[in-house]
Design a protein around this motif. Structure first.
Motif, short mmCIF file in Angstrom:
data_model
loop_
_atom_site.label_atom_id
_atom_site.label_comp_id
_atom_site.label_asym_id
_atom_site.label_seq_id
_atom_site.Cartn_x
_atom_site.Cartn_y
_atom_site.Cartn_z
N TYR A 1 3.19 10.64 2.17
CA TYR A 1 2.23 11.51 2.87
C TYR A 1 1.81 10.87 4.19
O TYR A 1 1.67 11.57 5.21
CB TYR A 1 1.01 11.76 1.99
N VAL A 2 1.62 9.56 4.18
CA VAL A 2 1.30 8.86 5.43
C VAL A 2 2.53 8.83 6.34
O VAL A 2 2.45 9.13 7.53
CB VAL A 2 0.82 7.42 5.14
N GLY A 3 3.68 8.48 5.78
CA GLY A 3 4.89 8.40 6.56
C GLY A 3 5.31 9.72 7.16
O GLY A 3 5.80 9.78 8.29
N GLY A 4 5.13 10.80 6.41
CA GLY A 4 5.52 12.11 6.92
C GLY A 4 4.70 12.53 8.12
O GLY A 4 5.25 13.06 9.12
N LEU A 5 3.40 12.30 8.08
CA LEU A 5 2.54 12.65 9.22
C LEU A 5 2.87 11.76 10.41
O LEU A 5 2.95 12.24 11.56
CB LEU A 5 1.08 12.51 8.82
N ALA A 6 3.10 10.48 10.18
CA ALA A 6 3.48 9.58 11.28
C ALA A 6 4.80 10.02 11.90
O ALA A 6 4.96 9.97 13.13
CB ALA A 6 3.57 8.15 10.77
N ALA A 7 5.75 10.46 11.08
CA ALA A 7 7.05 10.89 11.59
C ALA A 7 6.90 12.11 12.50
O ALA A 7 7.55 12.19 13.56
CB ALA A 7 7.99 11.21 10.44
N LEU A 8 6.05 13.06 12.12
CA LEU A 8 5.83 14.23 12.97
C LEU A 8 5.28 13.82 14.34
O LEU A 8 5.69 14.35 15.38
CB LEU A 8 4.88 15.20 12.29
N ARG B 1 3.95 -0.60 3.74
CA ARG B 1 2.52 -0.85 3.86
C ARG B 1 1.73 -0.30 2.67
O ARG B 1 0.79 -0.94 2.20
CB ARG B 1 1.99 -0.25 5.15
N TYR B 2 2.12 0.87 2.17
CA TYR B 2 1.30 1.53 1.15
C TYR B 2 2.04 1.83 -0.16
O TYR B 2 1.45 2.38 -1.08
CB TYR B 2 0.76 2.86 1.71
N GLY B 3 3.32 1.48 -0.24
CA GLY B 3 4.09 1.78 -1.44
C GLY B 3 3.64 0.96 -2.63
O GLY B 3 3.13 -0.15 -2.50
N ARG B 4 3.88 1.52 -3.81
CA ARG B 4 3.49 0.83 -5.04
C ARG B 4 4.30 -0.44 -5.23
O ARG B 4 3.77 -1.49 -5.60
CB ARG B 4 3.70 1.75 -6.25
N ARG B 5 5.62 -0.36 -4.97
CA ARG B 5 6.50 -1.54 -5.10
C ARG B 5 7.39 -1.60 -3.85
O ARG B 5 8.52 -1.10 -3.87
CB ARG B 5 7.34 -1.43 -6.37
N PRO B 6 6.91 -2.20 -2.77
CA PRO B 6 7.67 -2.22 -1.52
C PRO B 6 9.05 -2.87 -1.68
O PRO B 6 9.22 -3.84 -2.41
CB PRO B 6 6.79 -3.03 -0.57
N LEU B 7 10.02 -2.32 -0.97
CA LEU B 7 11.38 -2.83 -1.01
C LEU B 7 11.47 -4.20 -0.35
O LEU B 7 10.75 -4.48 0.62
CB LEU B 7 12.32 -1.87 -0.29
N ASP B 8 12.40 -5.02 -0.85
CA ASP B 8 12.69 -6.28 -0.16
C ASP B 8 13.66 -5.99 0.99
O ASP B 8 14.02 -4.84 1.25
CB ASP B 8 13.25 -7.31 -1.13
N PRO C 1 -11.11 13.01 3.48
CA PRO C 1 -9.93 12.24 3.06
C PRO C 1 -8.75 12.42 3.99
O PRO C 1 -7.99 11.48 4.23
CB PRO C 1 -9.64 12.76 1.64
N TYR C 2 -8.59 13.64 4.54
CA TYR C 2 -7.48 13.84 5.47
C TYR C 2 -7.66 13.00 6.73
O TYR C 2 -6.67 12.50 7.28
CB TYR C 2 -7.36 15.32 5.85
N ALA C 3 -8.90 12.82 7.18
CA ALA C 3 -9.13 11.99 8.37
C ALA C 3 -8.63 10.58 8.16
O ALA C 3 -8.06 9.96 9.06
CB ALA C 3 -10.62 12.00 8.72
N PHE C 4 -8.82 10.04 6.96
CA PHE C 4 -8.34 8.68 6.68
C PHE C 4 -6.82 8.65 6.55
O PHE C 4 -6.17 7.68 6.93
CB PHE C 4 -9.03 8.12 5.45
N LEU C 5 -6.25 9.73 6.00
CA LEU C 5 -4.79 9.83 5.96
C LEU C 5 -4.24 9.87 7.38
O LEU C 5 -3.26 9.19 7.71
CB LEU C 5 -4.38 11.09 5.20
N ALA C 6 -4.87 10.67 8.25
CA ALA C 6 -4.42 10.77 9.64
C ALA C 6 -4.58 9.43 10.36
O ALA C 6 -3.70 9.02 11.14
CB ALA C 6 -5.22 11.86 10.36
N ALA C 7 -5.69 8.73 10.12
CA ALA C 7 -5.89 7.42 10.74
C ALA C 7 -4.81 6.44 10.30
O ALA C 7 -4.29 5.66 11.11
CB ALA C 7 -7.28 6.88 10.41
N ALA C 8 -4.46 6.48 9.01
CA ALA C 8 -3.41 5.59 8.51
C ALA C 8 -2.07 5.91 9.18
O ALA C 8 -1.29 5.01 9.49
CB ALA C 8 -3.29 5.74 6.99
N ALA C 9 -1.80 7.21 9.41
CA ALA C 9 -0.54 7.60 10.05
C ALA C 9 -0.51 7.14 11.51
O ALA C 9 0.51 6.62 11.98
CB ALA C 9 -0.37 9.11 9.96
#
Length: 291
Positions: free
Chosen positions: A60-67, A161-168, A235-243
């Motif tokens: 959800y964060v990545g998708g908004l940042a991508a746009l 940054r926000y994934g449950r189990r980030p990839l190596d 909550p959307y404002a914080f999602l947008a700030a994270a993006a």
């Protein structure tokens, strides 16, 4: 006497249904059942990194940042502004995009191939001229390459940054290679196969990227004027700030986030972690595949 308060389980179910309805449309549960449950071979097995990344709430964060990042290419932004119905039908565009990602990542190979073919037909029908008089075609491999790079970069950044189990590091390379499989089918020429190649290609596009009136209007719409009810705005404002905070510094400056969002940027990371945790809690697990 009937109960007036929902139990935590009922609240979670209701919130999950509302979220899925917005993101995947009114037939969200039926779509999920087919995408995840239909028997047949897939393009990607359960162990592939693309399934790990795209199943996580960090998308959800990545998708908004991508746009936001995609909007900084004037030709790509002109095509979106003129033909996608982004502001007129934002939920419809989100639902089409999320369904495409879900089908190509988790769906059967047959359904994924059909989804790609539909997108290619749409792209073939889109062409025009920017407000500065520059012609564009949505099927241009160079523009398709930019859209792909922005998505892969932002999805991966958000996951790390926000994934449950980030990839190596090796997993990140495999994720980029997984994404390249879909990109080639969409018409991208020589998509990156490793994280280093992704970084290098993004840098190569940098001279072409800048803010335009269309990109600023898109950022304003996404960050300041989202079509959401009042209770969802905080909550959307914080999602947008994270993006926004996820973007490279130069892109953040070009996007020019509104003043209210700039004020909460120092809280973007803790807010992003809180939002993704909440999303994980409300989103129901996908159906178990039947074959």
């Amino acid at each position: 006497m009937s109960r007036s308060l929902l139990s935590p389980g009922e609240l979670r179910e209701r919130a999950g249904d509302v979220l899925l309805h917005h993101v995947a449309g009114p037939t969200a549960h039926e779509k999920r059942a087919r995408i995840h449950g239909a028997p047949g071979p897939r393009w990607f097995g359960p162990e592939r990194p693309v399934r790990v990344v795209h199943a996580d709430a960090s998308m959800y964060v990545g998708g908004l940042a991508a746009l936001l990042l995609q909007s900084l290419h004037p030709l790509a932004m002109a095509a979106v502004a003129a033909h996608s119905g982004f502001q007129g039908d934002p939920w419809g565009r989100l639902q089409r995009t999320s369904t495409f990602l879900a089908v190509t990542t988790f769906g059967t190979a047959e359904d994924a191939a059909r989804a790609v073919e539909r997108v290619r037909r749409v792209h073939a029908s889109i062409s025009g001229t920017t407000s500065e008089g520059v012609p564009y075609r949505a099927s241009d491999p160079h523009l398709l390459g930019w859209v792909h790079l922005a998505e892969a970069e932002c999805f991966l950044r958000a996951h790390l940054r926000y994934g449950r189990r980030p990839l190596d590091a090796a997993g990140q390379d495999r994720y980029v290679a997984d994404m390249a499989q879909v990109a080639r089918r969409l018409g991208v020429e020589r998509p990156p196969e490793t994280r280093a190649e992704l970084t290098a290609l993004l840098a190569a596009y940098r001279p072409e990227l800048r803010a335009t009136p269309e990109s600023r209007a898109t950022a304003r719409f996404l960050l300041s004027e989202p079509p959401l009810p009042a209770p969802a705005r905080v909550p959307y404002a914080f999602l947008a700030a994270a993006a926004v905070e996820l973007l490279p510094p130069w892109a953040r400056a070009e996007v020019g986030p509104p003043r209210t969002l700039r004020l909460i940027l120092p809280l973007a990371r803790p807010g992003g972690h809180a939002i993704t945790a909440a999303l994980r809690w409300v989103i129901p697990p996908p159906p178990v595949p039947t074959g």
